[in-house]
Design a protein around this motif. Structure first.
Motif, PDB file in Angstrom:
ATOM      1  N   PHE A 188       0.838  -1.202   0.000  1.00 22.50           N
ATOM      2  CA  PHE A 188       0.000   0.000   0.000  1.00 22.50           C
ATOM      3  C   PHE A 188       0.875   1.255   0.000  1.00 22.50           C
ATOM      4  O   PHE A 188       0.638   2.201  -0.760  1.00 22.50           O
ATOM      5  CB  PHE A 188      -0.925  -0.015   1.222  1.00 22.50           C
ATOM      6  CG  PHE A 188      -1.949   1.077   1.242  1.00 22.50           C
ATOM      7  CD1 PHE A 188      -3.234   0.844   0.777  1.00 22.50           C
ATOM      8  CD2 PHE A 188      -1.642   2.352   1.740  1.00 22.50           C
ATOM      9  CE1 PHE A 188      -4.200   1.854   0.801  1.00 22.50           C
ATOM     10  CE2 PHE A 188      -2.593   3.364   1.769  1.00 22.50           C
ATOM     11  CZ  PHE A 188      -3.878   3.114   1.289  1.00 22.50           C
ATOM     12  N   GLN A 189       1.910   1.266   0.844  1.00 26.92           N
ATOM     13  CA  GLN A 189       2.780   2.437   0.919  1.00 26.92           C
ATOM     14  C   GLN A 189       3.583   2.624  -0.366  1.00 26.92           C
ATOM     15  O   GLN A 189       3.809   3.753  -0.814  1.00 26.92           O
ATOM     16  CB  GLN A 189       3.725   2.336   2.119  1.00 26.92           C
ATOM     17  CG  GLN A 189       4.542   3.600   2.348  1.00 26.92           C
ATOM     18  CD  GLN A 189       5.380   3.541   3.602  1.00 26.92           C
ATOM     19  OE1 GLN A 189       5.525   2.488   4.230  1.00 26.92           O
ATOM     20  NE2 GLN A 189       5.955   4.667   3.975  1.00 26.92           N
TER      21      GLN A 189
ATOM     22  N   CYS B 171      -4.205  -5.359  -2.104  1.00 29.68           N
ATOM     23  CA  CYS B 171      -4.069  -4.581  -0.868  1.00 29.68           C
ATOM     24  C   CYS B 171      -5.230  -4.870   0.078  1.00 29.68           C
ATOM     25  O   CYS B 171      -5.031  -5.107   1.278  1.00 29.68           O
ATOM     26  CB  CYS B 171      -4.028  -3.082  -1.184  1.00 29.68           C
ATOM     27  SG  CYS B 171      -2.503  -2.493  -1.933  1.00 29.68           S
ATOM     28  N   GLN B 172      -6.434  -4.853  -0.455  1.00 32.10           N
ATOM     29  CA  GLN B 172      -7.629  -5.062   0.372  1.00 32.10           C
ATOM     30  C   GLN B 172      -7.637  -6.447   1.009  1.00 32.10           C
ATOM     31  O   GLN B 172      -8.007  -6.601   2.184  1.00 32.10           O
ATOM     32  CB  GLN B 172      -8.888  -4.865  -0.481  1.00 32.10           C
ATOM     33  CG  GLN B 172      -9.118  -3.413  -0.870  1.00 32.10           C
ATOM     34  CD  GLN B 172     -10.131  -3.257  -1.993  1.00 32.10           C
ATOM     35  OE1 GLN B 172     -10.425  -4.222  -2.708  1.00 32.10           O
ATOM     36  NE2 GLN B 172     -10.664  -2.051  -2.159  1.00 32.10           N
TER      37      GLN B 172
ATOM     38  N   VAL C  51      -8.481 -14.673   9.619  1.00 31.80           N
ATOM     39  CA  VAL C  51      -9.147 -15.789   8.947  1.00 31.80           C
ATOM     40  C   VAL C  51      -9.570 -15.395   7.535  1.00 31.80           C
ATOM     41  O   VAL C  51      -9.548 -16.208   6.602  1.00 31.80           O
ATOM     42  CB  VAL C  51     -10.371 -16.256   9.769  1.00 31.80           C
ATOM     43  CG1 VAL C  51     -11.153 -17.333   9.020  1.00 31.80           C
ATOM     44  CG2 VAL C  51      -9.931 -16.767  11.129  1.00 31.80           C
ATOM     45  N   GLU C  52      -9.933 -14.117   7.344  1.00 32.25           N
ATOM     46  CA  GLU C  52     -10.379 -13.626   6.037  1.00 32.25           C
ATOM     47  C   GLU C  52      -9.218 -13.169   5.158  1.00 32.25           C
ATOM     48  O   GLU C  52      -9.399 -12.919   3.974  1.00 32.25           O
ATOM     49  CB  GLU C  52     -11.358 -12.466   6.227  1.00 32.25           C
ATOM     50  CG  GLU C  52     -12.616 -12.847   6.999  1.00 32.25           C
ATOM     51  CD  GLU C  52     -13.485 -11.642   7.297  1.00 32.25           C
ATOM     52  OE1 GLU C  52     -13.108 -10.515   6.901  1.00 32.25           O
ATOM     53  OE2 GLU C  52     -14.540 -11.824   7.932  1.00 32.25           O
ATOM     54  N   ARG C  53      -8.028 -13.052   5.754  1.00 37.63           N
ATOM     55  CA  ARG C  53      -6.848 -12.588   5.015  1.00 37.63           C
ATOM     56  C   ARG C  53      -6.374 -13.663   4.043  1.00 37.63           C
ATOM     57  O   ARG C  53      -6.581 -14.857   4.268  1.00 37.63           O
ATOM     58  CB  ARG C  53      -5.742 -12.246   6.017  1.00 37.63           C
ATOM     59  CG  ARG C  53      -4.712 -11.226   5.546  1.00 37.63           C
ATOM     60  CD  ARG C  53      -3.811 -10.847   6.708  1.00 37.63           C
ATOM     61  NE  ARG C  53      -4.553 -10.197   7.785  1.00 37.63           N
ATOM     62  CZ  ARG C  53      -4.199 -10.229   9.065  1.00 37.63           C
ATOM     63  NH1 ARG C  53      -3.107 -10.877   9.442  1.00 37.63           N
ATOM     64  NH2 ARG C  53      -4.930  -9.617   9.978  1.00 37.63           N
ATOM     65  N   LEU C  54      -5.728 -13.254   2.984  1.00 36.29           N
ATOM     66  CA  LEU C  54      -5.175 -14.214   2.026  1.00 36.29           C
ATOM     67  C   LEU C  54      -4.214 -15.175   2.700  1.00 36.29           C
ATOM     68  O   LEU C  54      -3.507 -14.819   3.640  1.00 36.29           O
ATOM     69  CB  LEU C  54      -4.412 -13.478   0.917  1.00 36.29           C
ATOM     70  CG  LEU C  54      -5.185 -12.688  -0.124  1.00 36.29           C
ATOM     71  CD1 LEU C  54      -4.217 -12.105  -1.143  1.00 36.29           C
ATOM     72  CD2 LEU C  54      -6.225 -13.542  -0.804  1.00 36.29           C
ATOM     73  N   THR C  55      -4.166 -16.395   2.204  1.00 35.54           N
ATOM     74  CA  THR C  55      -3.106 -17.324   2.584  1.00 35.54           C
ATOM     75  C   THR C  55      -1.897 -17.044   1.695  1.00 35.54           C
ATOM     76  O   THR C  55      -1.995 -16.313   0.703  1.00 35.54           O
ATOM     77  CB  THR C  55      -3.547 -18.781   2.387  1.00 35.54           C
ATOM     78  OG1 THR C  55      -3.753 -18.995   0.980  1.00 35.54           O
ATOM     79  CG2 THR C  55      -4.832 -19.082   3.155  1.00 35.54           C
TER      80      THR C  55
END
Length: 292
Positions: free
Chosen positions: A215-216, A259-260, A268-272
């Motif tokens: 993101f940065q 990024c999202q 748990v909802e974050r990408l693996t």
């Protein structure tokens, strides 16, 4: 042995030059081997000022660096000990760190960000997926860095195609598969919210950091801010979606989507890691093509 000569201070076989960095308990010097002329970074640590926890972090860093031999991980050449000080002789990266790069260039083109992300992400995945004992595939152990940030990502050169090196493994630790850590460490602007909330966390905490760095890179700003760590966490918790700066309209849908999905508050909802590599923004290069 450390000694002064007419040309400057000498530590072991190295002639110490200018200071290139510093921390709470260490100073990093540019140095050259007296015979070969090889440039190195000398991390000089005042061991007498370290408490037990910091001593353990230092030993952890040395343990890890001794066992890693990889083109995108900073190389440990030697260790020189003198009374009250320990010197880590490390690979020298003349491009500085990624934080300095962002300061000089501002936000970078997506292709540049993609170049850095592929190096960073693939190597984090490689380290976290396997134990780093000579890069043998030992699936019994994982490693979590826990302090991924632009200041710990060094560049061999100062250009858009620079090779990136992951450095500073002082907070890294072994993590059993499905194991969870619970130590508060890292840098708040890049720290996963589950760490700040003192919850147990796993290797996905590093993926939040990767998302914050991406993101940065593409916006020139960190994804969340706050006047202190408490306010920063509050801003993360109350955010219903990831907000991009107004001038981020030029970013591709794939870049924004990655990024999202990396900056999902709930791990748990974050990408693996596997999903990270298969994401359209990065999928041109697969891990197996890099590590053969």
């Amino acid at each position: 042995m450390s000694q002064a000569t007419g040309r400057g201070r000498v530590v072991g076989d190295y002639l110490v030059g200018r200071q290139i960095g510093s921390g709470s308990f260490s100073v990093v010097w540019h140095a050259r081997h007296r015979v070969h002329g090889t440039e190195v970074a000398m991390k000089e640590i005042a061991t007498g000022r370290l408490n037990k926890k910091l001593q353990e972090s230092l030993m952890s860093e040395i343990f890890i660096l001794k066992r890693i031999n990889h083109p995108h991980i900073i190389r440990l050449h030697d260790i020189i000990e003198v009374p009250g000080k320990l010197h880590l002789i490390l690979e020298y990266c003349k491009g500085g760190d990624l934080s300095m790069y962002i300061q000089r260039h501002g936000c970078v083109p997506e292709e540049t960000a993609k170049h850095f992300m592929k190096q960073l992400g693939i190597d984090v995945w490689k380290i976290l997926s396997f134990a780093a004992a000579g890069l043998q595939v030992l699936r019994d152990n994982n490693l979590i860095h826990r302090d991924l940030k632009p200041q710990n990502l060094l560049l061999c050169t100062d250009d858009d195609n620079a090779a990136l090196k992951i450095a500073d493994f002082g907070f890294a630790r072994s993590l059993q598969p499905r194991g969870l850590a619970e130590t508060l460490c890292g840098s708040p602007l890049y720290m996963a919210p589950e760490i700040m909330q003192l919850q147990k966390y796993d290797a996905k905490a590093d993926l939040w950091s990767v998302g914050a760095i991406l993101f940065q890179l593409v916006t020139g700003k960190t994804p969340f801010t706050g006047s202190n760590q408490i306010q920063l966490l509050q801003n993360i918790v109350k955010a219903t979606e990831l907000h991009f700066p107004p001038d981020a309209k030029i970013l591709s849908a794939d870049c924004k989507d990655l990024c999202q999905k990396l900056l999902r508050r709930n791990p748990v909802e974050r990408l693996t890691f596997e999903e990270f590599f298969n994401h359209p923004f990065l999928s041109q290069t697969q891990p197996d093509q890099v590590f053969r």
